[in-house]
Design a protein around this motif. Structure first.
Motif, PDB file in Angstrom:
ATOM      1  N   ILE A 221      22.961   1.347 -20.092  1.00 38.70           N
ATOM      2  CA  ILE A 221      21.653   0.764 -20.729  1.00 38.70           C
ATOM      3  C   ILE A 221      21.190  -0.080 -19.639  1.00 38.70           C
ATOM      4  O   ILE A 221      21.749  -1.014 -19.287  1.00 38.70           O
ATOM      5  CB  ILE A 221      22.035   0.317 -22.142  1.00 38.70           C
ATOM      6  CG1 ILE A 221      22.599   1.057 -23.216  1.00 38.70           C
ATOM      7  CG2 ILE A 221      20.597  -0.393 -22.801  1.00 38.70           C
ATOM      8  CD1 ILE A 221      22.878   0.476 -24.632  1.00 38.70           C
TER       9      ILE A 221
ATOM     10  N   ALA B 221      16.300   2.595 -29.118  1.00 38.48           N
ATOM     11  CA  ALA B 221      16.297   3.672 -30.028  1.00 38.48           C
ATOM     12  C   ALA B 221      15.248   4.690 -29.896  1.00 38.48           C
ATOM     13  O   ALA B 221      15.267   5.967 -30.427  1.00 38.48           O
ATOM     14  CB  ALA B 221      16.281   3.467 -31.569  1.00 38.48           C
TER      15      ALA B 221
ATOM     16  N   ILE C 215      18.745   4.745 -20.753  1.00 39.72           N
ATOM     17  CA  ILE C 215      20.181   5.146 -21.164  1.00 39.72           C
ATOM     18  C   ILE C 215      20.739   6.362 -20.478  1.00 39.72           C
ATOM     19  O   ILE C 215      20.012   7.559 -20.475  1.00 39.72           O
ATOM     20  CB  ILE C 215      19.941   5.215 -22.816  1.00 39.72           C
ATOM     21  CG1 ILE C 215      19.534   4.013 -23.126  1.00 39.72           C
ATOM     22  CG2 ILE C 215      21.389   5.606 -23.280  1.00 39.72           C
ATOM     23  CD1 ILE C 215      19.242   4.006 -24.893  1.00 39.72           C
TER      24      ILE C 215
ATOM     25  N   ARG D  92      16.691   9.596 -28.847  1.00 38.56           N
ATOM     26  CA  ARG D  92      17.555  10.634 -28.057  1.00 38.56           C
ATOM     27  C   ARG D  92      18.557  11.086 -29.046  1.00 38.56           C
ATOM     28  O   ARG D  92      19.134  10.209 -29.638  1.00 38.56           O
ATOM     29  CB  ARG D  92      18.128  10.014 -26.813  1.00 38.56           C
ATOM     30  CG  ARG D  92      18.871   8.847 -26.927  1.00 38.56           C
ATOM     31  CD  ARG D  92      19.085   8.046 -25.559  1.00 38.56           C
ATOM     32  NE  ARG D  92      20.231   8.933 -24.875  1.00 38.56           N
ATOM     33  CZ  ARG D  92      21.377   8.651 -24.990  1.00 38.56           C
ATOM     34  NH1 ARG D  92      21.925   7.602 -25.882  1.00 38.56           N
ATOM     35  NH2 ARG D  92      22.521   9.302 -24.082  1.00 38.56           N
TER      36      ARG D  92
ATOM     37  N   ARG E  16      21.847  11.676 -28.798  1.00 35.15           N
ATOM     38  CA  ARG E  16      23.096  10.848 -28.810  1.00 35.15           C
ATOM     39  C   ARG E  16      23.244   9.239 -28.698  1.00 35.15           C
ATOM     40  O   ARG E  16      24.181   8.634 -28.811  1.00 35.15           O
ATOM     41  CB  ARG E  16      23.963  11.009 -27.277  1.00 35.15           C
ATOM     42  CG  ARG E  16      24.252  12.500 -26.695  1.00 35.15           C
ATOM     43  CD  ARG E  16      25.269  13.127 -27.316  1.00 35.15           C
ATOM     44  NE  ARG E  16      26.410  12.485 -27.653  1.00 35.15           N
ATOM     45  CZ  ARG E  16      27.373  12.413 -26.565  1.00 35.15           C
ATOM     46  NH1 ARG E  16      27.377  13.009 -25.488  1.00 35.15           N
ATOM     47  NH2 ARG E  16      28.581  11.597 -26.775  1.00 35.15           N
ATOM     48  N   THR E  17      22.124   8.799 -29.563  1.00 35.52           N
ATOM     49  CA  THR E  17      21.911   7.597 -30.006  1.00 35.52           C
ATOM     50  C   THR E  17      22.011   7.240 -31.364  1.00 35.52           C
ATOM     51  O   THR E  17      21.462   7.826 -32.286  1.00 35.52           O
ATOM     52  CB  THR E  17      20.574   6.759 -29.527  1.00 35.52           C
ATOM     53  OG1 THR E  17      20.610   6.706 -28.085  1.00 35.52           O
ATOM     54  CG2 THR E  17      20.565   5.348 -29.949  1.00 35.52           C
TER      55      THR E  17
ATOM     56  N   PRO F 273      27.912   9.719 -31.373  1.00 38.76           N
ATOM     57  CA  PRO F 273      27.060   9.017 -30.317  1.00 38.76           C
ATOM     58  C   PRO F 273      27.817   8.437 -29.116  1.00 38.76           C
ATOM     59  O   PRO F 273      28.938   8.267 -29.121  1.00 38.76           O
ATOM     60  CB  PRO F 273      26.536   7.959 -31.231  1.00 38.76           C
ATOM     61  CG  PRO F 273      27.487   7.623 -32.124  1.00 38.76           C
ATOM     62  CD  PRO F 273      28.105   8.890 -32.537  1.00 38.76           C
TER      63      PRO F 273
ATOM     64  N   VAL G 252      25.757   5.859 -27.810  1.00 41.78           N
ATOM     65  CA  VAL G 252      25.186   4.593 -28.025  1.00 41.78           C
ATOM     66  C   VAL G 252      25.095   4.238 -29.404  1.00 41.78           C
ATOM     67  O   VAL G 252      24.521   5.197 -30.307  1.00 41.78           O
ATOM     68  CB  VAL G 252      24.108   4.417 -27.275  1.00 41.78           C
ATOM     69  CG1 VAL G 252      23.420   2.999 -27.680  1.00 41.78           C
ATOM     70  CG2 VAL G 252      24.138   4.454 -25.818  1.00 41.78           C
TER      71      VAL G 252
END
Length: 254
Positions: free
Chosen positions: A2, A47, A59, A68, A70-71, A160, A162
Motif C-alpha cells: 500500500i 477501498a 495497492i 478492487r 482483492r480488498t 483478500p 488487503v
C-alpha cells in the motif's frame, strides 16, 4: 503493498494534504485518532470508495481508481442482509463473484469456483469463526459478536490481500471484543493479509497494531508512526510493554 503519495482529499475542508504513507505486505496497522480526524476517510480512499483530489493511492503496484476485488472491508455496522441466513451472508460475496465471473473488476481474473467449491469454502469459514451451529439462523437472532464473526467470515472467504476494518469491535462488550481481537490477529497471520484497522481506542491500537498511525485534527500532513514489536496474546495486556505503548499513544494524541 500500500502506497499513498502526496494525497490531498477534502470535503468542505481539507482532511489530508500532501499525505504520504506506505504499508508492506502482511503488516498489521492500526490507525488511531479522535472523531473527525479522517480515519474512516482513509479507509474509503484505500477501498476505492473515495478518490483523492490529487496524489495517488497504489495497492499491489496498481493505482486505485475503483474498488478492487482483492480488498476486503469490514464495517462497524456488520453490513449483513437481515433476510439472509448466516450461511447466505457468508456466501454473498462468492455468489456475486460467480455471477460476474473472473472479469478483473468484480472478481480476480484467476477466480474460478464451482458451486460445490463455494459451499466448501463457506463451510470452512463458518467453522473457523466458530459460527457453524448458527448457519441457518438470521442476523437478528444472534449476538453482536456473532454478527461480527459472520461479517469477518464473509470477507475472508473472498481471500483478500488487503483487509480494512472500520472500528469493528467498538459496539461489543469487553470479553467479546478481546476474544475477537485475538481471533482476528490469528486469522490475519494465517492468511498473510495486509491489515489496516481504524479505532478510537488507545488500548485496541496498542494491542492490535504491529505498527500504529496516529492522526490528529485535520488537515493531516505527516502522521505520527510508531513501531509496536510484539506477539500479542492475552498476557500482553498485562505487560509493562503494553502499558508503555498506551502511554506513548496518549502522548502522541496530545
Amino acid at each position: 503493498m500500500i502506497v499513498l503519495r502526496e494525497v490531498r482529499f477534502a470535503y468542505e475542508t481539507p482532511v489530508f494534504e500532501f499525505f504520504s504513507w506506505q504499508a508492506a505486505t502482511g503488516e498489521v496497522w492500526t490507525v488511531l485518532g479522535p472523531s473527525g480526524c479522517g480515519k474512516s476517510t482513509l479507509l474509503l480512499l484505500l477501498a476505492g470508495l473515495r478518490l483523492p483530489q490529487s496524489g495517488e493511492v497504489r495497492i499491489a503496484g496498481q493505482v486505485v481508481t475503483r474498488p478492487r476485488p482483492r480488498t476486503g472491508l469490514v464495517l462497524q455496522e456488520y453490513g449483513l442482509l437481515p433476510w439472509a441466513t448466516v450461511r447466505e451472508n457468508v456466501a454473498l460475496g462468492l455468489r456475486i463473484r460467480r455471477f460476474y465471473g473472473p472479469d478483473g473488476r468484480h472478481a480476480p481474473r484467476e477466480f474460478s469456483l464451482e458451486p460445490q467449491a463455494v459451499a466448501e469454502r463457506v463451510d470452512y469459514w463458518l467453522a473457523r469463526l466458530g459460527i457453524a451451529p448458527l448457519a441457518e439462523v438470521y442476523p437478528q437472532q444472534i449476538s453482536g459478536g456473532q454478527r461480527q464473526r459472520t461479517a469477518i467470515a464473509r470477507t475472508l472467504a473472498l481471500e483478500p490481500d488487503v483487509l480494512l476494518l472500520d472500528e469493528p469491535f467498538s459496539a461489543l462488550d469487553a470479553p467479546t471484543r478481546e476474544s475477537l481481537q485475538l481471533l482476528t490477529l490469528d486469522l490475519c497471520a494465517e492468511t498473510a493479509v495486509t491489515v489496516v484497522l481504524v479505532t478510537h481506542s488507545i488500548e485496541e491500537a496498542a494491542f492490535m497494531g504491529q505498527k500504529i498511525m496516529v492522526l490528529t485534527d485535520p488537515p493531516n500532513r505527516r502522521p505520527v508512526l510508531l513501531e509496536n514489536a510484539h506477539t500479542p496474546d492475552a498476557a500482553y495486556r498485562r505487560s509493562p510493554e503494553y502499558l508503555a505503548m498506551c502511554r506513548r499513544l496518549r502522548e502522541a494524541l496530545q
